[in-house]
Design an enzyme around this catalytic site. Sequence first.
Site, PDB file in Angstrom:
ATOM      1  N   LYS A  44      53.909  31.304  25.553  1.00 44.47           N
ATOM      2  CA  LYS A  44      53.220  30.848  24.345  1.00 44.47           C
ATOM      3  C   LYS A  44      51.712  30.745  24.538  1.00 44.47           C
ATOM      4  O   LYS A  44      50.963  30.739  23.583  1.00 44.47           O
ATOM      5  CB  LYS A  44      53.809  29.534  23.831  1.00 44.47           C
ATOM      6  CG  LYS A  44      53.718  28.365  24.792  1.00 44.47           C
ATOM      7  CD  LYS A  44      54.252  27.097  24.127  1.00 44.47           C
ATOM      8  CE  LYS A  44      55.483  26.535  24.783  1.00 44.47           C
ATOM      9  NZ  LYS A  44      55.348  26.149  26.196  1.00 44.47           N
ATOM     10  N   LYS A  53      56.611  37.745  31.778  1.00 45.61           N
ATOM     11  CA  LYS A  53      57.354  36.838  30.889  1.00 45.61           C
ATOM     12  C   LYS A  53      56.596  36.627  29.563  1.00 45.61           C
ATOM     13  O   LYS A  53      55.378  36.570  29.563  1.00 45.61           O
ATOM     14  CB  LYS A  53      57.494  35.502  31.622  1.00 45.61           C
ATOM     15  CG  LYS A  53      58.320  34.460  30.921  1.00 45.61           C
ATOM     16  CD  LYS A  53      58.349  33.180  31.737  1.00 45.61           C
ATOM     17  CE  LYS A  53      57.163  32.282  31.428  1.00 45.61           C
ATOM     18  NZ  LYS A  53      57.468  31.078  30.687  1.00 45.61           N
ATOM     19  N   LYS A  63      49.981  30.136  37.331  1.00 48.29           N
ATOM     20  CA  LYS A  63      49.013  29.414  36.485  1.00 48.29           C
ATOM     21  C   LYS A  63      47.696  29.213  37.207  1.00 48.29           C
ATOM     22  O   LYS A  63      46.654  29.186  36.565  1.00 48.29           O
ATOM     23  CB  LYS A  63      49.597  28.081  36.015  1.00 48.29           C
ATOM     24  CG  LYS A  63      50.718  28.305  35.016  1.00 48.29           C
ATOM     25  CD  LYS A  63      50.832  27.222  33.973  1.00 48.29           C
ATOM     26  CE  LYS A  63      51.739  27.719  32.863  1.00 48.29           C
ATOM     27  NZ  LYS A  63      52.268  26.681  32.024  1.00 48.29           N
TER      28      LYS A  63
HETATM   29  N1  AQP Z   1      59.951  34.102  28.142  1.00 50.80           N
HETATM   30  C1  AQP Z   1      60.899  33.189  28.205  1.00 50.80           C
HETATM   31  N2  AQP Z   1      62.196  33.546  28.116  1.00 50.80           N
HETATM   32  C2  AQP Z   1      63.185  32.603  28.169  1.00 50.80           C
HETATM   33  N3  AQP Z   1      62.951  31.284  28.283  1.00 50.80           N
HETATM   34  C3  AQP Z   1      61.668  30.883  28.363  1.00 50.80           C
HETATM   35  N4  AQP Z   1      61.098  29.669  28.481  1.00 50.80           N
HETATM   36  C4  AQP Z   1      59.750  29.811  28.533  1.00 50.80           C
HETATM   37  N5  AQP Z   1      59.424  31.098  28.428  1.00 50.80           N
HETATM   38  C5  AQP Z   1      60.590  31.795  28.333  1.00 50.80           C
HETATM   39  C6  AQP Z   1      61.836  28.421  28.516  1.00 50.80           C
HETATM   40  O1  AQP Z   1      61.357  27.601  27.460  1.00 50.80           O
HETATM   41  C7  AQP Z   1      61.453  26.237  27.862  1.00 50.80           C
HETATM   42  C8  AQP Z   1      60.181  25.526  27.596  1.00 50.80           C
HETATM   43  O2  AQP Z   1      59.161  26.026  28.410  1.00 50.80           O
HETATM   44  P1  AQP Z   1      57.886  25.141  28.671  1.00 50.80           P
HETATM   45  O3  AQP Z   1      57.146  24.927  27.414  1.00 50.80           O
HETATM   46  O4  AQP Z   1      58.287  23.900  29.356  1.00 50.80           O
HETATM   47  O5  AQP Z   1      56.999  25.929  29.675  1.00 50.80           O
HETATM   48  P2  AQP Z   1      56.996  27.385  30.198  1.00 50.80           P
HETATM   49  O6  AQP Z   1      58.297  27.687  30.859  1.00 50.80           O
HETATM   50  O7  AQP Z   1      55.758  27.533  31.027  1.00 50.80           O
HETATM   51  O8  AQP Z   1      56.887  28.227  28.847  1.00 50.80           O
HETATM   52  P3  AQP Z   1      55.706  29.127  28.315  1.00 50.80           P
HETATM   53  O9  AQP Z   1      56.080  29.586  26.949  1.00 50.80           O
HETATM   54  O10 AQP Z   1      55.400  30.187  29.324  1.00 50.80           O
HETATM   55  O11 AQP Z   1      54.517  28.086  28.187  1.00 50.80           O
HETATM   56  P4  AQP Z   1      53.069  28.178  28.777  1.00 50.80           P
HETATM   57  O12 AQP Z   1      52.508  29.490  28.269  1.00 50.80           O
HETATM   58  O13 AQP Z   1      52.352  26.987  28.257  1.00 50.80           O
HETATM   59  O14 AQP Z   1      53.222  28.159  30.270  1.00 50.80           O
HETATM   60  C9  AQP Z   1      61.854  26.226  29.331  1.00 50.80           C
HETATM   61  O15 AQP Z   1      63.232  25.964  29.424  1.00 50.80           O
HETATM   62  C10 AQP Z   1      61.549  27.623  29.777  1.00 50.80           C
HETATM   63  O16 AQP Z   1      62.382  28.041  30.842  1.00 50.80           O
END
Ligand code: AQP
Length: 337
Positions: free
Chosen positions: A203, A200, A114
């Site tokens: 969102k 990965k 990040k």
């Molecule tokens: N690509 C993924 N595959 C499987 N699990 C995923 N998680 C996130 N991306 C994947 C799981 O979703 C839960 C919530 O995630 P989060 O919102 O706390 O943050 P994150 O892991 O940083 O998810 P994002 O989608 O990548 O958000 P941004 O883009 O804002 O950083 C967690 O259990 C995570 O493991």
Amino acid sequence: MDEKKTIFSGVQPSGNITLGNYLGAIKNWVNLQEEYRCIYAMMDLHAITVRQNPQELRKRTLDLLKIYIACGIDPEKSLLFIQSQVPHHAQLAWVLNCYTYMGELSRMTQFKDKSSKHADNINAGLFTYPVLMASDILLYQADLVPVGKDQMQHIEITRDIAERFNGVYCQEGNPVFKIPEGFMPKAGAKVMSLTEPTKKMSKSDENPKAYISLLDDLSVIEKKIKSAVTDSEGVIEYRPDDDAKAGINNLLTIMSAVTGKDIDKIVAEYQGKGYGDFKKDVAEAVVEEIRPIRARYDELSNDKQYLVDICEKGAIEASKIAGRTLSKVYKKVGFVQ
Ligand code: AQP
């Protein structure tokens, strides 16, 4: 006394929930509701480690609650709340910051990713994000934390911080914090981007074609899967260590997570078939998984009061549980109470 073990997890309202968030986390949460005392939160404090538009953040937080419910989280069975409405999270995070080392935080993969993505805003919150996450989990004395693979490193540091704190203050036994375990799904723990399948699915990806949002039109979801990046080999095989195969590996993983079939079985079914047929079937399986979620989500859309009531009730209940842990912590560190 409640004999059930406790589950804690959450998602940040930092964008529209993706198929990755769903398969890696939320789908798993639904099945755990009968057996465990489940606590699921909308993690808005975490979301502001990256700049958010205030109106959108507010809207997305309630949208996220709707998604939880639409995915099958039952507010009568699980405790649901908004993180910023329970001040104990920020309070414990401050204390635990003083028991966490800069060195261990600087090894966190998410921080490295990040901070390279948001080079103009490498704020202290982004750096101490794992401490807030540790506080979220430890406040509820969670036994199990169902997350995707990307968050497992944060579960490890949570365990380290908890053990360190217990070690300093609870040598005579009776630890303040329960040491939690991470829990990943068999398939779907790391869903990859559809456009760059070695990355990965996230969102907050700038390219909407890279992810499937649970709120995308069903026809858009179909198109995104059909145009997912694959390779020119034309063979449907699962080779997890071969980056050239990352696109097909990802589609096989998605198919397995959605249908519950083993990857080997899916590969056998598609022997001799082309990518076109396979993508069409993956698209159909994903659309059929999301269709009922969308229908329930749309039904909930007009009932804001229902959602606000859930959050208010949830915050009161969560504060009671969190307050018990925080007060033990304050006592241990020597704050006058
Ligand atoms: N690509 C993924 N595959 C499987 N699990 C995923 N998680 C996130 N991306 C994947 C799981 O979703 C839960 C919530 O995630 P989060 O919102 O706390 O943050 P994150 O892991 O940083 O998810 P994002 O989608 O990548 O958000 P941004 O883009 O804002 O950083 C967690 O259990 C995570 O493991």
